[in-house]
Design an enzyme around this catalytic site. Sequence first.
Site, short mmCIF file in Angstrom:
data_model
loop_
_atom_site.label_atom_id
_atom_site.label_comp_id
_atom_site.label_asym_id
_atom_site.label_seq_id
_atom_site.Cartn_x
_atom_site.Cartn_y
_atom_site.Cartn_z
N LYS A 104 57.17 113.66 84.20
CA LYS A 104 56.88 113.75 85.49
C LYS A 104 55.69 114.91 85.85
O LYS A 104 55.66 115.88 85.07
CB LYS A 104 57.98 113.99 86.39
N ASN A 219 54.90 101.67 99.63
CA ASN A 219 54.70 100.91 98.54
C ASN A 219 55.92 100.24 98.00
O ASN A 219 55.88 98.81 97.89
CB ASN A 219 54.29 101.80 97.19
N SER A 356 54.64 99.55 84.17
CA SER A 356 53.55 100.40 83.50
C SER A 356 53.70 100.32 81.83
O SER A 356 52.60 100.35 81.37
CB SER A 356 54.38 101.83 83.80
P1 NAD Z 1 55.12 105.71 99.40
O1 NAD Z 1 54.30 106.99 99.91
O2 NAD Z 1 54.50 104.53 99.34
O3 NAD Z 1 56.28 105.47 100.47
C1 NAD Z 1 56.99 106.07 100.97
C2 NAD Z 1 57.45 106.07 102.26
O4 NAD Z 1 58.50 106.95 102.78
C3 NAD Z 1 56.23 106.39 103.40
O5 NAD Z 1 56.34 105.11 104.24
C4 NAD Z 1 56.84 107.43 104.15
O6 NAD Z 1 56.24 107.30 105.32
C5 NAD Z 1 58.33 107.40 104.21
N1 NAD Z 1 58.91 108.59 104.31
C6 NAD Z 1 58.47 109.69 103.85
N2 NAD Z 1 59.56 110.78 104.33
C7 NAD Z 1 60.40 110.07 104.91
C8 NAD Z 1 61.76 110.32 105.83
N3 NAD Z 1 62.25 111.56 105.82
N4 NAD Z 1 62.43 109.20 106.26
C9 NAD Z 1 62.05 107.85 106.05
N5 NAD Z 1 60.84 107.74 105.49
C10 NAD Z 1 60.19 108.64 104.78
O7 NAD Z 1 55.95 105.79 98.00
P2 NAD Z 1 56.69 105.05 97.04
O8 NAD Z 1 55.41 104.76 95.97
O9 NAD Z 1 57.01 103.84 97.86
O10 NAD Z 1 57.78 105.58 96.63
C11 NAD Z 1 58.95 105.92 97.53
C12 NAD Z 1 60.07 106.29 96.47
O11 NAD Z 1 60.37 105.26 95.32
C13 NAD Z 1 59.97 107.63 95.86
O12 NAD Z 1 61.18 108.35 95.80
C14 NAD Z 1 59.35 107.34 94.63
O13 NAD Z 1 59.61 108.17 93.57
C15 NAD Z 1 60.11 106.22 94.18
N6 NAD Z 1 59.80 105.37 93.24
C16 NAD Z 1 58.41 104.97 93.46
C17 NAD Z 1 57.78 104.08 92.37
C18 NAD Z 1 56.56 103.33 92.53
O14 NAD Z 1 56.08 102.66 91.48
N7 NAD Z 1 55.78 103.44 93.51
C19 NAD Z 1 58.60 103.84 91.26
C20 NAD Z 1 59.78 104.29 90.94
C21 NAD Z 1 60.37 105.08 92.28
#
Ligand code: NAD
Length: 431
Positions: A104, A219, A356
């Site tokens: 990471k 996302n 991925s």
């Molecule tokens: P992102 O930045 O697109 O979305 C995160 C969302 O969470 C945003 O809408 C943000 O406004 C919101 N947010 C932030 N703090 C918050 C809070 N305190 N309460 C409520 N909402 C809040 O990120 P993402 O890519 O969707 O990732 C989200 C989670 O999923 C992370 O933990 C990430 O590690 C995990 N994840 C993502 C992926 C990926 O491919 N995108 C893969 C595996 C895990």
Amino acid sequence: MSNSLFADASQRLELAMKHLSISEDAIEYLKHPKSSLTVSIPVRMDNGSLRIFQGYRVRYDDTRGPGKGGVRYHPNVSLDEVQSLAFWMTFKCAAVNLPFGGAKGGITVNPKEISKLELERLSRGYIDAIADFIGPDIDIPAPDVYTNPTIMGWYMDQYSIIRRQLCPAVVTGKPLALGGSLGRDTATGTGAFFVIEAMMAKLDRAPTNTTVAVQGFGNAGIVVAELLSKAGYKVVAVSDSKGGIYAKKGLDIPSVRHFKESHKSIKAVYCKDTVCNIVEHDIITNEELLALEVDILIPAALENQITAANAKDIKAKYIFEVANGPVTSEADSVLEANGVQVFPDILVNAGGVTVSYFEWVQNRSGLYWTLDEVNQRLKQKMVEETEAIWKIARKLSISMRTAAYVHALARLGDALSAKGTRDYYVNGAHK
Ligand code: NAD
């Protein structure tokens, strides 16, 4: 390692160890990250001043293959957080049987406070700083919170400039035009949807009788909310960092998404073409969203959202962890005692790293797949591993989380013992 987040993550390992006979050497090995790199990244800001940002890349383990894991841009990024996320990646890749280890990265930055050109200079500077530490057969970065395909494109380009050859397989989550895979942008949410569907079938629950709340409409959260709502589930609440909305009758998720994408904020709306009308709803806080009386709660924002402090307030029957580490190990015990079933991050959000992997395979073979091919392979993998973990949980009467760790640990243990120890004392000659 004494840090709290990492110590909390390792608790899961301790629980799983009790159910496997695995060598003490393998366990000791897995308790420590293989290597951790901290870098200072100098960036010339638009106003001419120089700013130094802190960046990290941790390769936790590469016994089963090259390191794999995203890069997070967030003001709270620390080495402890990156190590914990790399630990999770190790177990995630093993849980769904990808030929990767865990890694990471992160930069301590609020990307909303810098310009696009500063963001590009920072991203290219990060690759300059870690280039000797990554590579298609060494460690392969990808997107995470507040990083995206554009940034992955800069990473790939910068790495290729350094190596003086095109290296698409050094990073995944790239734009399609630079060797990205179809379906990568939606993979985490789609994979989570396949896990939820597989589990609801096992638990004999019909979508139409199932209510859902999603914390984190980003996302991953948007995609899972949209697929669930399309499949007939009633998504009653969603939130982002500014707060949430709740509509007892259910939200029209494509309309909420449309509004969020055009206005950068969440509103309970119903849209027809470009015209959106507000529908009856309540404004709720993120704390209120977590405590809603729903069947399924999906934390899809950040880690440590459900802790010892609020676990007792959770009324959902099932939690599907789309975010990494949204439930602490202390909260796990409270939830288990209250009959809340938690489906763990290392399974639920593994769709992202799975596609991925597909992207890396396509880059290396030069043969590109259709969206249907990607999604079919993703579904097969997610359903197969969900069912295997479900079987372990039932057989050993343990939580799905511990079962997922047992499943992953068995594979890691096999790989470590197949490789043998490479210490200074060959074949026990020190004894
Ligand atoms: P992102 O930045 O697109 O979305 C995160 C969302 O969470 C945003 O809408 C943000 O406004 C919101 N947010 C932030 N703090 C918050 C809070 N305190 N309460 C409520 N909402 C809040 O990120 P993402 O890519 O969707 O990732 C989200 C989670 O999923 C992370 O933990 C990430 O590690 C995990 N994840 C993502 C992926 C990926 O491919 N995108 C893969 C595996 C895990």
